[in-house]
Design a protein around this motif. Structure first.
Motif, PDB file in Angstrom:
ATOM      1  N   GLU A 295       0.840  -1.291  -0.091  1.00  0.00           N
ATOM      2  CA  GLU A 295       0.010   0.055  -0.007  1.00  0.00           C
ATOM      3  C   GLU A 295       0.999   1.381  -0.041  1.00  0.00           C
ATOM      4  O   GLU A 295       0.594   2.318  -0.724  1.00  0.00           O
ATOM      5  N   LYS A 296       2.090   1.159   0.624  1.00  0.00           N
ATOM      6  CA  LYS A 296       2.778   2.501   0.563  1.00  0.00           C
ATOM      7  C   LYS A 296       3.775   2.701  -0.608  1.00  0.00           C
ATOM      8  O   LYS A 296       4.441   3.706  -0.447  1.00  0.00           O
ATOM      9  N   LYS A 299       1.265   6.532  -3.802  1.00  0.00           N
ATOM     10  CA  LYS A 299       0.872   7.735  -3.089  1.00  0.00           C
ATOM     11  C   LYS A 299       0.373   8.809  -4.434  1.00  0.00           C
ATOM     12  O   LYS A 299       0.861   8.857  -5.418  1.00  0.00           O
TER      13      LYS A 299
END
Length: 655
Positions: A295-296, A299
């Motif tokens: 998920e990171k 962005k």
């Protein structure tokens, strides 16, 4: 009564196509979908298969700067296609391998040489990256007549479409080969990033989605969602044909997973690139990144500015690249190193464009080379007996139906008469079940029985068609009709780079419903509704058209038994062109992949044995050709008329 506008219809069609989309529930489900999605993109974009052509890098000039060098070069993406590029090589690369970033430009006036593009290249090289920036196909120094602001879209880039190629696909291919080059360098450590804004952001997204060798992907001022494109005018290089029939932009972003993706949007950008529209795609992509536990690695950054690649955007990109390619920092913005602008001349590979090498390969000439091969394949099927042609014609018709996605003719279309202008001119509206209302004018005797009806096919609309005087002076019973997205029903979007229907045509391609097929449907609907309101089956129709409107008339005449004759003027003899199409050409008649069904002479042969008159033959870029050339251009058409015993039914008139 007002009818549905073309723009609203396209948007409704798109919404309907994607209304059942659901996120993948497992990594396995996504991997299966991913494989099929990659195949669909390659087919839709017409991306060439990567060949084994040697890159043959050619260093043209080197400029020394503090801490780095600027190198002007070319490489071969294919044997007959050279790519102009600029390398920014840090001094440190002489001692150790470094990561590389491929910069791709949007529609900046100077393409790869634009000061804004140069600024991020210098920023990156001063941060320790080897940077490569390339001219997009048909732009910058890759335009056949390079100058500031040369545009590679609209009727220039559209020369690729008939053979099934696209600007988007060609850019994907060239960027793949640029990555090949970067990875071949001994000073590159194998980690690659890519970034660009607007059209360059679009290139960035597709390159990142389709090339797993790219580690970090940063599209700027380009991500929204496909349906948002239908609310704006965009470049041909951003169009993925039929895309909305099989996916939305969120899945394209999801193809980057589990690699690193930063999407940068501007608060004050157009709707197609606006943060709210981008968030729809990003929300979808997040679910795919989550399947990988990354998920990171996704962005979203929103900058309070207009459409740009400004300092704040560049600094956000630097931080992302440094973190994911160098392991430096935490992905937060990094201050831009001080840079000095360069003169455009300093970054020019060929100050004298006429001295570019023979294997350089310009957009229309490459388009024409592929197109001619397809044309020749159809010519090889030169029929020598009736049965052979009948089989070929049926096969051609089926391919054309697939390419045009030809819809069925509405059964409940109706003609509604309006107050007459005078005793000989009767305005009417043709209304379809989809809610379209086509304005028309009938000139003649509404009460006459058993007659010939002359239909003027003209994409400029009724009023312009009347002024053209395309029918014989003694003709009676004439219909003028506004086809979809023309005349009174024309889209709100104006002309782009010489094409009057640029945006309408693009929007139709997004949903897999080319305007040419829709126009064919409109004419067939008119004929059916006309006969229905007349109450008997005796009327026969003759079609008249000029220039690119003739293409619409050709495929309609070949389809309907009710059309008994065709007369066309100033007819382009081919879709294949090694120059931009003539200004004024309707993009809606230039359909991706239509040459897989046939070129104009082959499609026109399907009209046989009906009477056919051609008056003045033009090149695809609008110039008349000689009498001998005219007859040679339609040699295939003549042959079909001959084997059907209808030689006297075809006539070519030349001035």
């Amino acid at each position: 009564m007002p009818g549905i506008a073309f723009d609203a219809w396209v948007q409704n069609q798109a919404k309907s196509l994607r209304q059942n989309d659901r996120p993948p529930s497992s990594k396995e489900m996504w991997e299966t979908k991913r494989t099929e999605l990659l195949r669909q993109i390659h087919v839709a974009a017409g991306i060439p298969a990567v060949d084994d052509t040697a890159l043959n890098p050619n260093l043209l000039k080197t400029e020394q700067r503090e801490g780095y060098t600027i190198q002007l070069m070319t490489f071969q993406s294919q044997e007959d296609i050279a790519v102009t590029a600029t390398l920014y090589v840090p001094v440190i690369a002489a001692k150790e391998k470094v990561p590389a970033v491929l910069c791709v430009h949007g529609h900046w006036g100077w393409a790869r040489r634009e000061p804004t593009v140069h600024a991020r290249c210098v920023g990156l090289v001063k941060l320790g990256f080897l940077v490569m920036v390339v001219d997009a196909f048909g732009a910058g120094e890759r335009h056949h007549n390079p100058a500031r602001g040369r545009y590679h879209g609209s009727l220039y880039g559209a020369t690729l479409w008939p053979s099934g190629q696209t600007l988007l696909g060609r850019q994907v291919y060239d960027n793949h080969r640029a990555v090949d080059y970067l990875l071949s360098r001994p000073d590159v450590n194998g980690k690659i990033g890519i970034t660009g804004a607007s059209g360059g952001g679009n290139q960035t997204m597709y390159a990142g989605a389709l090339d797993a060798r790219i580690t970090a992907v940063v599209p700027v001022c380009s991500v929204g969602n496909y349906q948002a494109y239908l609310h704006a005018a965009c470049c041909l290089c951003e169009v993925l044909p039929k895309a909305l029939t099989f996916t939305e932009e969120g899945n394209i972003l999801g193809l980057v997973a589990p690699r690193a993706l930063m999407v940068i949007n501007a608060e004050k950008d157009g709707i197609q690139f606006s943060p709210p529209e981008a968030e729809k795609s990003i929300a979808s992509a997040k679910q795919i990144f989550a399947l990988y536990g990354k998920e990171k690695h996704l962005k979203h950054v929103v900058i309070d500015s207009g459409h740009d690649y400004n300092l704040a955007m560049r600094q956000a990109m630097y931080g992302w690249m440094c973190y994911h390619l160098q392991g430096v920092g935490d992905g937060s913005p990094i201050m831009e190193p001080k840079s000095v602008p360069e003169e455009v001349a300093t970054l020019t590979c060929y100050p004298e464009p006429e001295k570019r090498p023979k294997n350089f390969g310009f957009l229309p000439t490459i388009a024409a080379a592929v197109g001619r091969k397809l044309h020749q394949q159809h010519d090889k099927l030169f029929p020598d007996h009736k049965e052979m042609w009948e089989a070929d014609s049926i096969s051609m018709g089926k391919r054309l139906e697939t390419i045009l996605n030809t819809p069925s003719v509405p059964q409940d279309a109706a003609i509604r008469w309006l107050d007459p202008k005078d005793e000989n001119n009767f305005p009417f509206e043709l209304e379809t079940k989809e809610g379209f209302i086509h304005y028309g004018v009938f000139r003649g005797d509404r009460k006459a029985e058993q007659r010939i009806v002359h239909v003027v096919v003209h994409l400029g609309g009724v009023e312009d068609a009347i002024e053209k005087k395309l029918v014989p002076d003694n003709a009676k019973n004439i219909i003028f009709i506004d086809l979809r997205a023309s005349g009174k029903s024309k889209s709100k979007w104006g002309p782009v780079a010489g094409s009057p229907d640029h945006t309408s045509a693009e929007h139709a391609i997004w949903i897999g419903r080319p305007l040419l097929g829709l126009w064919q449907q409109d004419l067939l609907t008119l004929i059916k509704a006309w006969k229905k309101q007349r109450g008997y089956d005796l009327d026969r129709f003759r079609l008249y058209a000029v220039r690119d409107s003739a293409v619409v008339a050709i495929i309609t005449a070949a389809t309907s038994d009710d059309v008994e004759a065709l007369e066309i003027k100033e007819v382009p003899y081919s879709f294949v062109s090694d120059q931009p199409y003539a200004s004024g050409t309707h993009l809606g008649t230039i359909v991706p992949g239509i040459l897989n069904a046939g070129d104009i002479p082959h499609l026109l042969a399907r009209v046989a044995p009906k009477p056919l008159t051609i008056q003045t033959v033009l090149s695809p870029f609008g110039t008349p050709i000689s009498p001998q050339g005219s007859h040679e251009a339609f040699r295939f058409t003549y042959q079909v008329y001959k084997i059907l015993g209808a030689e006297d039914a075809i006539e070519i008139k030349t001035n």
